[in-house]
Design a protein around this motif. Structure first.
Motif, PDB file in Angstrom:
ATOM      1  N   MET A 144     -37.518  28.846  -1.779  1.00 47.94           N
ATOM      2  CA  MET A 144     -36.234  29.349  -2.300  1.00 47.94           C
ATOM      3  C   MET A 144     -35.086  29.014  -1.359  1.00 47.94           C
ATOM      4  O   MET A 144     -33.987  28.702  -1.822  1.00 47.94           O
ATOM      5  N   GLU A 145     -35.331  29.051  -0.063  1.00 49.44           N
ATOM      6  CA  GLU A 145     -34.271  28.690   0.880  1.00 49.44           C
ATOM      7  C   GLU A 145     -33.818  27.250   0.646  1.00 49.44           C
ATOM      8  O   GLU A 145     -32.622  26.961   0.642  1.00 49.44           O
ATOM      9  N   ASP A 159     -41.185  31.765   0.777  1.00 53.62           N
ATOM     10  CA  ASP A 159     -39.753  31.971   1.024  1.00 53.62           C
ATOM     11  C   ASP A 159     -39.023  30.670   1.343  1.00 53.62           C
ATOM     12  O   ASP A 159     -37.867  30.486   0.959  1.00 53.62           O
ATOM     13  N   TRP A 179     -45.849  32.045 -11.092  1.00 51.29           N
ATOM     14  CA  TRP A 179     -44.533  32.458 -10.598  1.00 51.29           C
ATOM     15  C   TRP A 179     -44.618  32.639  -9.095  1.00 51.29           C
ATOM     16  O   TRP A 179     -45.461  33.381  -8.597  1.00 51.29           O
ATOM     17  N   ILE A 199     -34.157  25.473  -2.156  1.00 50.17           N
ATOM     18  CA  ILE A 199     -33.511  25.395  -3.468  1.00 50.17           C
ATOM     19  C   ILE A 199     -32.083  25.932  -3.391  1.00 50.17           C
ATOM     20  O   ILE A 199     -31.157  25.312  -3.917  1.00 50.17           O
ATOM     21  N   MET A 200     -31.898  27.072  -2.731  1.00 49.92           N
ATOM     22  CA  MET A 200     -30.556  27.658  -2.639  1.00 49.92           C
ATOM     23  C   MET A 200     -29.594  26.704  -1.931  1.00 49.92           C
ATOM     24  O   MET A 200     -28.448  26.542  -2.358  1.00 49.92           O
ATOM     25  N   PHE A 238     -29.904  34.066  -8.161  1.00 50.94           N
ATOM     26  CA  PHE A 238     -31.160  33.500  -8.657  1.00 50.94           C
ATOM     27  C   PHE A 238     -31.939  34.708  -9.161  1.00 50.94           C
ATOM     28  O   PHE A 238     -32.626  35.374  -8.394  1.00 50.94           O
ATOM     29  N   SER A 275     -37.772  34.268 -10.673  1.00 48.63           N
ATOM     30  CA  SER A 275     -38.636  33.603  -9.709  1.00 48.63           C
ATOM     31  C   SER A 275     -38.811  32.133 -10.056  1.00 48.63           C
ATOM     32  O   SER A 275     -38.855  31.775 -11.232  1.00 48.63           O
ATOM     33  N   PRO A 276     -38.929  31.258  -9.049  1.00 49.16           N
ATOM     34  CA  PRO A 276     -39.299  29.878  -9.345  1.00 49.16           C
ATOM     35  C   PRO A 276     -40.655  29.840 -10.045  1.00 49.16           C
ATOM     36  O   PRO A 276     -41.547  30.627  -9.742  1.00 49.16           O
ATOM     37  N   THR A 310     -36.495  26.387 -11.657  1.00 48.84           N
ATOM     38  CA  THR A 310     -35.799  27.625 -11.337  1.00 48.84           C
ATOM     39  C   THR A 310     -34.422  27.593 -11.993  1.00 48.84           C
ATOM     40  O   THR A 310     -33.942  26.533 -12.383  1.00 48.84           O
ATOM     41  N   ASP A 312     -42.792  34.196  -6.921  1.00 49.28           N
ATOM     42  CA  ASP A 312     -42.554  35.511  -6.319  1.00 49.28           C
ATOM     43  C   ASP A 312     -43.821  36.358  -6.297  1.00 49.28           C
ATOM     44  O   ASP A 312     -43.876  37.381  -5.630  1.00 49.28           O
TER      45      ASP A 312
END
Length: 183
Positions: free
Chosen positions: A60-61, A57, A49, A63-64, A82, A85-86, A175, A51
């Motif tokens: 996730m930026e 970081d 995971w 992916i978002m 979200f 965690s990915p 995710t 996280d």
């Protein structure tokens, strides 16, 4: 019609290598199912995971950004967070890593609110045999792009599976995006 949205180059090959390296910084744990159940007939993989790893970081930026763009253009789902965690999954031939047909909406506070699932192909397709991500958004089965760095985004209720890996190992990043229940 709800569909499957592909991102041919969501991450570069070097970024995929960095994600795998980040996942391997800690112990990869045997994959379970919802509510900490385990059944190796249904799923055989090792998970990390993100996280739990420092320095991720930027993942996730990215992916978002991709999810926001695709949701506006293709899905228009009510999304709120979200909440998980990915997850990096390793499907190895030594265990015939696989995940049988399933959807990602399930029991539990978070799994019941999953709206979209994103899966990123982290491995070079020449590094393994088998391990195809197959999706069934309608009466037809579609095989996801195996190009390193490609991604697919689909409604979490879509049936999908990873076929058994027969040689080598396949890494992927998954995710989920959450929101209010479908109506």
């Amino acid at each position: 019609m709800l569909n499957v949205h592909a991102f041919p180059e969501a991450f570069s090959p070097s970024e995929c290598d960095a994600i795998i390296a980040l996942a391997r910084e800690g112990e990869l744990k045997d994959a379970g199912l919802v509510k900490n159940r385990s059944d190796h007939n249904l799923r055989r993989a090792d998970l990390g995971w993100l996280d739990e790893r420092a320095g991720g970081d930027w993942i996730m930026e990215r992916i978002m950004h991709l999810v926001a763009e695709a949701n506006r253009a293709h899905f228009d789902f009510a999304l709120t967070e979200f909440g998980e965690s990915p997850q990096v999954a390793r499907y190895g031939a030594e265990r015939q890593g696989h995940f049988t047909w399933h959807s990602d909406i399930g029991e539990g506070a978070l799994a019941s609110r999953r709206k979209l699932t994103m899966v990123v192909q982290l491995s070079d397709p020449r590094a393994y045999r088998g391990g195809a991500l197959e999706l069934q958004p309608d009466a037809n089965i579609r095989v996801s792009d195996r190009t390193k760095g490609s991604a697919v985004l689909f409604p979490s209720f879509v049936l999908h599976r990873v076929t058994p890996v027969h040689e080598g190992e396949r890494y992927s990043l998954s995710t989920w995006v959450h929101g209010p229940a479908f109506r």
